[in-house]
Design a protein around this motif. Structure first.
Motif, short mmCIF file in Angstrom:
data_model
loop_
_atom_site.label_atom_id
_atom_site.label_comp_id
_atom_site.label_asym_id
_atom_site.label_seq_id
_atom_site.Cartn_x
_atom_site.Cartn_y
_atom_site.Cartn_z
N PRO A 1 0.82 -1.22 0.00
CA PRO A 1 0.00 0.00 0.00
C PRO A 1 0.85 1.27 0.00
O PRO A 1 0.47 2.26 -0.62
CB PRO A 1 -0.81 -0.10 1.30
N LEU A 2 2.00 1.22 0.66
CA LEU A 2 2.88 2.39 0.65
C LEU A 2 3.33 2.69 -0.77
O LEU A 2 3.32 3.83 -1.22
CB LEU A 2 4.13 2.13 1.49
N ALA B 1 0.43 3.84 -2.94
CA ALA B 1 0.02 5.20 -2.58
C ALA B 1 1.03 6.19 -3.16
O ALA B 1 0.66 7.25 -3.67
CB ALA B 1 -0.07 5.35 -1.07
N ARG B 2 2.31 5.82 -3.11
CA ARG B 2 3.35 6.68 -3.69
C ARG B 2 3.15 6.80 -5.21
O ARG B 2 3.21 7.90 -5.77
CB ARG B 2 4.73 6.07 -3.36
N ASP C 1 0.25 8.99 -5.88
CA ASP C 1 0.62 10.39 -5.67
C ASP C 1 1.36 10.95 -6.89
O ASP C 1 1.15 12.09 -7.31
CB ASP C 1 1.53 10.54 -4.44
N THR D 1 9.69 -5.01 -5.76
CA THR D 1 8.79 -3.86 -5.59
C THR D 1 9.15 -2.70 -6.53
O THR D 1 8.95 -1.55 -6.19
CB THR D 1 8.86 -3.37 -4.13
N PHE D 2 9.70 -3.03 -7.69
CA PHE D 2 10.01 -1.96 -8.64
C PHE D 2 8.75 -1.53 -9.38
O PHE D 2 7.80 -2.30 -9.51
CB PHE D 2 11.06 -2.42 -9.65
N ARG E 1 11.85 1.71 -4.53
CA ARG E 1 11.06 2.15 -3.37
C ARG E 1 11.58 3.47 -2.82
O ARG E 1 10.83 4.23 -2.22
CB ARG E 1 11.07 1.08 -2.28
N GLU E 2 12.86 3.76 -3.02
CA GLU E 2 13.45 4.99 -2.48
C GLU E 2 12.94 6.23 -3.22
O GLU E 2 13.02 7.34 -2.71
CB GLU E 2 14.98 4.97 -2.62
N THR F 1 10.80 9.13 -4.65
CA THR F 1 9.60 9.80 -4.14
C THR F 1 8.62 10.07 -5.28
O THR F 1 8.99 10.03 -6.46
CB THR F 1 9.96 11.15 -3.49
N GLU G 1 7.43 12.87 -6.10
CA GLU G 1 7.85 14.07 -6.83
C GLU G 1 8.93 13.73 -7.85
O GLU G 1 8.89 14.19 -9.00
CB GLU G 1 8.35 15.14 -5.84
N ASP H 1 13.44 -5.23 3.34
CA ASP H 1 13.65 -4.81 1.95
C ASP H 1 15.11 -5.06 1.62
O ASP H 1 16.00 -4.39 2.12
CB ASP H 1 13.29 -3.32 1.83
N GLY I 1 15.11 -4.12 -2.94
CA GLY I 1 13.82 -4.07 -3.61
C GLY I 1 13.02 -5.35 -3.49
O GLY I 1 11.84 -5.37 -3.85
N ARG J 1 -5.84 6.22 4.64
CA ARG J 1 -4.61 5.90 3.93
C ARG J 1 -3.88 7.17 3.48
O ARG J 1 -2.66 7.26 3.58
CB ARG J 1 -4.96 5.01 2.72
N PRO K 1 3.54 8.29 1.62
CA PRO K 1 4.95 8.66 1.79
C PRO K 1 5.18 10.08 1.29
O PRO K 1 4.74 10.43 0.20
CB PRO K 1 5.70 7.63 0.94
N ASP L 1 7.53 13.53 0.31
CA ASP L 1 8.80 13.82 -0.34
C ASP L 1 9.90 13.96 0.72
O ASP L 1 9.73 14.63 1.72
CB ASP L 1 8.68 15.15 -1.11
N HIS M 1 12.17 9.08 3.78
CA HIS M 1 12.51 7.72 3.39
C HIS M 1 12.39 6.77 4.57
O HIS M 1 12.98 5.72 4.60
CB HIS M 1 13.93 7.66 2.81
N HIS N 1 11.55 2.69 4.96
CA HIS N 1 12.41 1.58 4.59
C HIS N 1 12.63 0.58 5.68
O HIS N 1 13.05 0.92 6.77
CB HIS N 1 13.75 2.11 4.12
#
Ligand SMILES: [Cu+2]
Lengths: 204, 169
Positions: A84-85, A88-89, A92, A169-170, A186-187, A189, A191, B79, B82, B146, B151, B153, B156, B159
């Protein structure tokens, strides 16, 4: 129980390392998207034909689904924490692109078709973005799609209804006529992704 | 008319409750902001999160979370380049003088068996947290939207690698 898991993880790390190494070493100078990314990526090796089942239960192919720029993520709905993270990212990022009139379709492909029916992926994706498309299929269809995208997943002991699934998770940016152009981790953002994706879509 | 009055007074009773600081104390431990994140209607699993501050000078350990679901476990999400997996924890260390936070993308209370009773915003989930030394404490997890946990900007913190601190399995 623990040894096979470790062996499988090692296999993934090795394979993943090869894939990423290949990905970084490929020369992409001179292509129309060269200015879009600091990493060096090229289309072709990731992605390919798939046949899956969409949220309405219809069988669809990659040609049907990827007819517009798309951001593709593989996961499973039983995963309440990381998936979900990431979704959601991605949602966004798509919302930021919507604000810039850059239309990109978020796609969620389940690698757990044993539990993720069309109804479940529809319900799940609706929580994140109204345009997020959920896909599932038979075990064979999902495996083929995962292999085409060089993703990895490992389903736990399915005699337990609450089995877990390990998975990569790519997120993959796919463009019509170009196929795969960029991979997000995942890192990254929302934006950063929106900026990168806008660059690619505007260079199409 | 009568129903409306009851509904209105119920709302009035709920509002101050929501505004209250949402923390719990047992012995030297302070449990802050226990919450869960909303799930889709068809969800079978949900995640619970909170922080525990150990104000004492003795290490403690969260060894169990109990709640009215078919299965409740302590988990962490790992993680590795990935490749993400969830791992069951036998306990979560709460060292003296430290705050340990269960947060999305890392350690969580894993609730399994939600079928037909999804986490809807505003729902309250009673959970008993069991600590090795401090003992058991009942807390209420508030289900939050939710979008409040998207997440951000530059953040991080989601992780697994960085949030595994304190985990033992
Ligand atoms: Cu979990």
């Amino acid at each position: 129980m623990k040894l096979p898991v470790i062996a499988a993880l090692l296999a993934v790390v090795v394979l993943g390392g090869l894939g990423v190494g290949w990905y970084l070493n490929t020369d992409r100078s001179g292509d129309q998207f060269a200015q879009c990314s600091s990493s060096t990526a090229v289309g072709g090796a990731i992605g390919g034909p798939f046949t899956l089942v969409d949220e309405t239960g219809e069988t669809v192919t990659d040609a049907d689904v990827l007819s517009e720029p798309s951001l593709v993520y593989f996961g499973y709905t039983f995963c309440p924490d990381v998936c979900p993270l990431d979704n959601a990212r991605n949602a966004d990022a798509i919302a930021l692109l919507d604000e810039r009139d850059v239309k990109v379709q978020p796609v969620f492909i389940s690698i757990d078709p044993g539990r993720d029916t069309a109804e479940v992926v529809r319900d799940y994706t609706d929580l994140f973005h109204p345009r997020m498309l959920g896909l599932t299929g038979s075990q064979e269809q999902v495996r083929a799609a995962s292999q085409a995208y060089k993703t990895f997943y490992q389903i736990g002991d399915t005699s337990d209804p609450y089995y877990l699934v390990n998975h990569t998770t790519f997120s993959y940016l796919m463009l019509p006529d170009h196929g795969f152009v960029e991979l997000f981790r995942r890192e990254d953002t929302a934006e950063e992704m929106a900026d990168d994706i806008a660059c690619y879509v505007n260079a199409m | 008319m009568k129903f409306m009055t009851i509904a209105a007074s119920a709302a009035l009773m709920v509002l101050p409750h929501l505004a209250m600081a949402h923390d719990y104390k047992i012995a030297d431990l302070v449990i802050d902001h226990p919450m869960a994140i909303e799930t889709p209607a068809t969800a079978r699993a949900g995640g619970g999160y909170l922080s525990v501050t150990n104000t004492g000078d003795t290490d403690d350990k969260l060894v169990e979370a109990r709640a009215d679901f078919l299965r409740v476990e302590l988990h962490t999400s790992k993680d590795v380049d990935g490749l993400v997996s969830m791992v069951r924890l036998d306990g979560i260390d709460i060292p003296a003088g430290e705050t340990v936070t269960l947060k999305p993308g890392g350690m969580h209370v894993m609730f399994m068996g939600l079928e037909g009773h999804p986490f809807q915003v505003g729902r309250e989930i009673p959970v008993t947290l069991v600590f090795e030394k401090a003992g058991a404490v009942d807390v209420i997890l508030q289900v939050e939207a939710r979008e409040e946990h998207a997440p951000k900007d530059g953040d991080h913190s989601g992780h697994g690698d960085h949030s595994n601190h304190g985990a033992s399995n």
